[in-house]
Design an enzyme around this catalytic site. Sequence first.
Site, PDB file in Angstrom:
ATOM      1  N   HIS A  99     -23.180   7.573-105.400  1.00  0.00           N
ATOM      2  CA  HIS A  99     -22.829   8.974-105.189  1.00  0.00           C
ATOM      3  C   HIS A  99     -24.070   9.801-104.879  1.00  0.00           C
ATOM      4  O   HIS A  99     -25.187   9.440-105.271  1.00  0.00           O
ATOM      5  CB  HIS A  99     -22.118   9.521-106.407  1.00  0.00           C
ATOM      6  CG  HIS A  99     -20.736   8.984-106.581  1.00  0.00           C
ATOM      7  ND1 HIS A  99     -19.841   9.505-107.481  1.00  0.00           N
ATOM      8  CD2 HIS A  99     -20.086   7.977-105.948  1.00  0.00           C
ATOM      9  CE1 HIS A  99     -18.702   8.841-107.396  1.00  0.00           C
ATOM     10  NE2 HIS A  99     -18.834   7.901-106.482  1.00  0.00           N
TER      11      HIS A  99
ATOM     12  N   GLU B 217     -25.110  12.605-106.092  1.00  0.00           N
ATOM     13  CA  GLU B 217     -25.805  13.068-107.287  1.00  0.00           C
ATOM     14  C   GLU B 217     -26.647  11.945-107.889  1.00  0.00           C
ATOM     15  O   GLU B 217     -27.785  12.162-108.304  1.00  0.00           O
ATOM     16  CB  GLU B 217     -24.789  13.587-108.323  1.00  0.00           C
ATOM     17  CG  GLU B 217     -23.950  14.745-107.840  1.00  0.00           C
ATOM     18  CD  GLU B 217     -22.667  14.341-107.093  1.00  0.00           C
ATOM     19  OE1 GLU B 217     -21.840  15.241-106.852  1.00  0.00           O
ATOM     20  OE2 GLU B 217     -22.489  13.150-106.766  1.00  0.00           O
TER      21      GLU B 217
ATOM     22  N   CYS C  12     -18.169  13.849-110.171  1.00  0.00           N
ATOM     23  CA  CYS C  12     -17.158  13.059-110.880  1.00  0.00           C
ATOM     24  C   CYS C  12     -17.577  12.885-112.340  1.00  0.00           C
ATOM     25  O   CYS C  12     -18.662  13.302-112.757  1.00  0.00           O
ATOM     26  CB  CYS C  12     -16.990  11.703-110.198  1.00  0.00           C
ATOM     27  SG  CYS C  12     -18.400  10.586-110.434  1.00  0.00           S
TER      28      CYS C  12
ATOM     29  N   CYS D 108     -20.934  10.805-112.680  1.00  0.00           N
ATOM     30  CA  CYS D 108     -22.108  11.580-112.282  1.00  0.00           C
ATOM     31  C   CYS D 108     -22.397  12.690-113.284  1.00  0.00           C
ATOM     32  O   CYS D 108     -23.558  13.007-113.555  1.00  0.00           O
ATOM     33  CB  CYS D 108     -21.935  12.149-110.878  1.00  0.00           C
ATOM     34  SG  CYS D 108     -22.084  10.896-109.587  1.00  0.00           S
TER      35      CYS D 108
END
Length: 182
Positions: A81, A83, A109, A112
Amino acid sequence: MPARPSMDEYFMQIAFAVRARANCRGQRVGALIVKDARIIATGYNGTPSNMQNCEEGGCYRCANREQFPSGAGYDLCICVHAEQNAILAAARFGIATEGAVMYTTTRPCFGCTKELLQSRIVAVYYLHDWEHPNPDVAREYDKIQARFEGGVKRLPVPDPDAHWATAGRAAPAEETGHVLPG
């Protein structure tokens, strides 16, 4: 002459530029870590370095999106991801993230969120909302996101590439209630 953007708008617009490198077949996300009004790391979502990317069929989950509703199948997904990539870039170059702020084009999410808290990120600003589809998990998600000292807030910034970036999946903030006042 256009109006000078606020610092929050400025950073989100840079996250748009970072997002342009994302190669996920679902959401395309860009993220920045900012400390003392300076960008210390960036990240976008996609497969790990030196692996076949999503657009080439590298990720099973992305190649078979119809089999996986939102929030499911992350254990099969090889994508990192945005992040996570920003946190990992800071770590790789020995840059401390404690006390920093995250700007991301999509609300982080559950996974994260945990990693951002562990990295001592103090606040998160996002553009497109994401909610866990399971109401029980969504409540836990809201609880853990409440742990950020500076909060998790939506920035009302126009996104000229919203349809491309969200593949039509991001919920409008007005429908979710996660809108900054004003």
